[in-house]
Motif scaffolding. Sequence first.
Motif: not given
Length: 291
Positions: A123-134, A137-144
Amino acid sequence: MPLSPPAPERALQLLAQLERYGSRENGQLAVGRRLLQDHPDLPLTGFAISRSICPEPGRPLHSLILRVGEHDTDGITAWARALGTEPAIDGARYRLDTAVDGIGIWAAATLLEDAYDMEQAVFIPSGDDVSFTHRDLLVTEFGEDGDLLFIGHPPVREVLATTSAYYRDTCGQRLRPFDGHVLADSITRGWGRFVAYPTRTEWQIRSVSQDTPGALPVTWMYAQDGHTQDLGFDRCPACGRPSRGLDYRPETGRRVHVCPSPVCRHQWPVDDAPGSVAAEHHQDRAALATR
């Protein structure tokens, strides 16, 4: 492969286990015994109990969790139908969510990848699929480890600005280069496919070549290569400049404030009430100015 039903002696062991942990007062034990007696042919490897602190209206306060097998979706389906319902299917995840005599009954299993249409899950991610937008930009935390994943290939300055904003606003920290490392060197670009497995909310990303169907440009910011500093809000007692930086002095084992001015770089202990020290410093300067 579905698990086999528990042997009679195993059913007794499961009931004894539940008697050790389940309360006779809330009904979990009675429901567990009923499930074992009424459905001896269904797969079951164990019980777990749970209690909701603030249940939603109409939801049970106490629940039994059935251990059916991590990938035994057939077992989830069999239990659901035996209890007069159908499993809730979300992607590759099968869930049982019902109630018996006021006790919630929960169970879950996930289809193996080779039994699931992984191509259809791209799928193509949207803002609902990531942690935040800035800055769009669609950005998400990855890993720990505090790493960030950007969708796209934004300029380096945008990646660094967004990383700085994330650490400042979300983590309450400042990210600094570590041991001579340049933060821009922590940026890696590539191509990936977003796969809704096991579910859309628990998606995975797979590194692929640019010409792979469904491939999207992605950028990783490996922030664990940096050094984090807690944020302070005091003024340097030496030069009066606002300071947000904190550091750690291993030789003393104490946290210290750090002046951001490159010509000062004064350090002072955190527990020395630097705010009052700075105030006294400014008062002294004001007194000298009036002489």
